[in-house]
Design a protein around this motif. Structure first.
Motif, PDB file in Angstrom:
ATOM      1  N   HIS A   8       0.826  -1.208   0.000  1.00  0.00           N
ATOM      2  CA  HIS A   8       0.000   0.000   0.000  1.00  0.00           C
ATOM      3  C   HIS A   8       0.861   1.259   0.000  1.00  0.00           C
ATOM      4  O   HIS A   8       0.538   2.242  -0.668  1.00  0.00           O
ATOM      5  CB  HIS A   8      -0.931   0.001   1.209  1.00  0.00           C
ATOM      6  CG  HIS A   8      -2.009  -1.035   1.133  1.00  0.00           C
ATOM      7  ND1 HIS A   8      -2.325  -1.848   2.185  1.00  0.00           N
ATOM      8  CD2 HIS A   8      -2.831  -1.402   0.126  1.00  0.00           C
ATOM      9  CE1 HIS A   8      -3.309  -2.665   1.840  1.00  0.00           C
ATOM     10  NE2 HIS A   8      -3.626  -2.417   0.588  1.00  0.00           N
ATOM     11  N   ALA A  16      -5.791  -6.638   3.766  1.00  0.00           N
ATOM     12  CA  ALA A  16      -5.787  -5.216   4.109  1.00  0.00           C
ATOM     13  C   ALA A  16      -4.892  -4.881   5.285  1.00  0.00           C
ATOM     14  O   ALA A  16      -4.548  -3.712   5.498  1.00  0.00           O
ATOM     15  CB  ALA A  16      -7.217  -4.742   4.401  1.00  0.00           C
ATOM     16  N   ASP A  17      -4.480  -5.900   6.076  1.00  0.00           N
ATOM     17  CA  ASP A  17      -3.681  -5.642   7.280  1.00  0.00           C
ATOM     18  C   ASP A  17      -2.255  -6.153   7.198  1.00  0.00           C
ATOM     19  O   ASP A  17      -1.492  -6.012   8.162  1.00  0.00           O
ATOM     20  CB  ASP A  17      -4.352  -6.255   8.514  1.00  0.00           C
ATOM     21  CG  ASP A  17      -5.439  -5.362   9.087  1.00  0.00           C
ATOM     22  OD1 ASP A  17      -5.781  -4.352   8.433  1.00  0.00           O
ATOM     23  OD2 ASP A  17      -5.957  -5.675  10.179  1.00  0.00           O
ATOM     24  N   ASN A  37     -10.862  -4.417   2.684  1.00  0.00           N
ATOM     25  CA  ASN A  37     -10.272  -4.203   1.362  1.00  0.00           C
ATOM     26  C   ASN A  37     -10.971  -3.063   0.624  1.00  0.00           C
ATOM     27  O   ASN A  37     -10.326  -2.272  -0.076  1.00  0.00           O
ATOM     28  CB  ASN A  37     -10.347  -5.492   0.536  1.00  0.00           C
ATOM     29  CG  ASN A  37      -9.348  -6.534   0.987  1.00  0.00           C
ATOM     30  OD1 ASN A  37      -8.264  -6.204   1.470  1.00  0.00           O
ATOM     31  ND2 ASN A  37      -9.702  -7.802   0.844  1.00  0.00           N
ATOM     32  N   TRP A  40      -9.648   0.328   1.556  1.00  0.00           N
ATOM     33  CA  TRP A  40      -8.425   0.708   0.854  1.00  0.00           C
ATOM     34  C   TRP A  40      -8.727   1.209  -0.558  1.00  0.00           C
ATOM     35  O   TRP A  40      -8.142   2.195  -1.022  1.00  0.00           O
ATOM     36  CB  TRP A  40      -7.451  -0.473   0.801  1.00  0.00           C
ATOM     37  CG  TRP A  40      -6.584  -0.561   2.004  1.00  0.00           C
ATOM     38  CD1 TRP A  40      -6.620  -1.512   2.979  1.00  0.00           C
ATOM     39  CD2 TRP A  40      -5.564   0.358   2.389  1.00  0.00           C
ATOM     40  NE1 TRP A  40      -5.684  -1.236   3.945  1.00  0.00           N
ATOM     41  CE2 TRP A  40      -5.020  -0.098   3.601  1.00  0.00           C
ATOM     42  CE3 TRP A  40      -5.066   1.525   1.819  1.00  0.00           C
ATOM     43  CZ2 TRP A  40      -3.992   0.573   4.254  1.00  0.00           C
ATOM     44  CZ3 TRP A  40      -4.034   2.186   2.475  1.00  0.00           C
ATOM     45  CH2 TRP A  40      -3.514   1.709   3.677  1.00  0.00           C
TER      46      TRP A  40
END
Length: 312
Positions: free
Chosen positions: A48, A267-268, A295, A298
């Motif tokens: 990310h 996502a983590d 998700n 994001w």
């Protein structure tokens, strides 16, 4: 060498590595579609942060940048460039001029970019307009998994049309890691299942790009169980005979035989990449729908960023 469809615009090195830091590597967002051949996904541990830097520059998401781990990095630029540093907090300077993290900045040909850190989190990402399309280590062939060395040369893609600085708010670190129960969760004792979700786990110095090794109360199976080797991927939490969990990361093997107690949601995974040895984390049980929502958050973050950039 790094293969890329981007145009290589210069015949000489665009960047020279004066001081490489500790295990600085050239990384993209990983290689998919080859795990059946035993090839790990690889790529940035905090994808990310890499994508954020590329978005701020107008690069495609999969453009290669430099993953910084620690120490002092000095890079001499031989062409005018725009760059962004995201992820972990670094002290950034060009000569006596201090630079903000998370902002698009310009450096002129002949100037040296200096990065020192990190002061918080674990990995930072240096992205540059056009991206890194070739890494030529001094005297040997290039590889995205090979750490930069003094004297290495980096070649950039085509210069982009950028006219002004722009920045974005970066995420604060959070030590709660959301996860789904793994397929072998039921094989563990009730005490171990409770310990996994309710205890804190400390990241050890043995962690690397293959896996985050944790230390805490040893987990145990209800009864001995032999498992066949099976496919694994980043995010899977394996428990070896020691009872200490290992969360697989970007460079993890493609198969394994240890029981899988959980899987960290996509996502983590960045949170583990930004956890420093000695820090502790806690796993939080979530449902598949909650993982999908995370998700989506994001996706919305990057959508709002693009809207803001288009309107700037």
């Amino acid at each position: 060498m790094i293969n890329s469809p981007q145009e290589v615009a210069h015949s000489s090195a665009d960047i020279e590595v004066l001081t490489p830091g500790l295990f600085s590597t050239v990384q993209g967002i990983g290689l998919t579609g080859y795990r059946h051949l035993g090839i790990p996904i690889g790529g940035a541990l905090d994808s990310h942060a890499l994508i954020l830097g590329n978005r701020l520059l107008g690069n495609p998401d999969n453009t290669h940048g430099i993953e910084l781990t620690s120490g002092k990095v000095e890079l001499k630029f031989n062409r005018d460039s725009w760059f962004v540093v995201t992820g972990a907090q670094y002290q950034i300077s060009i000569g006596d001029r201090n630079i903000w993290s998370g902002w698009r900045n310009k450096i002129k040909a002949g100037e040296t970019l200096t990065l020192k850190g990190p002061s918080s989190k674990m990995h930072a990402y240096l992205t540059i307009d056009g991206g890194i399309v070739q890494h030529s280590p001094l005297g040997i062939g290039g590889s995205t998994s090979q750490a930069l060395g003094r004297g290495d040369r980096l070649q950039l893609g085509k210069t982009l049309s950028i006219t002004k600085p722009i920045g974005a708010v970066q995420r604060g670190y959070c030590d709660e890691i959301r996860a789904l129960p793994g397929p072998e969760m039921s094989l563990f004792t009730a005490t171990s299942r409770k310990a996994f979700w309710h205890n804190r786990w400390q990241l050890t110095n043995a962690s690397n790009r293959m896996g985050a090794r944790l230390d805490g109360e040893a987990l145990s199976l209800s009864a001995p169980k032999e498992l066949n080797s099976h496919a694994v991927m980043p995010g899977v939490v394996q428990v070896p005979p020691s009872g200490q969990p290992i969360v697989l990361l970007a460079d993890a093997q493609t198969t394994g035989g240890y029981p899988k107690i959980a899987t960290v949601i996509e996502a983590d995974l960045w949170k583990l990449a930004q956890t420093r040895p000695g820090q502790s984390i806690r796993f939080v049980h979530v449902s598949p729908s909650q993982a999908d929502d995370a998700n989506y958050e994001w996706q919305q973050y990057f959508y709002r960023l693009q809207r803001a950039m288009n309107g700037s």
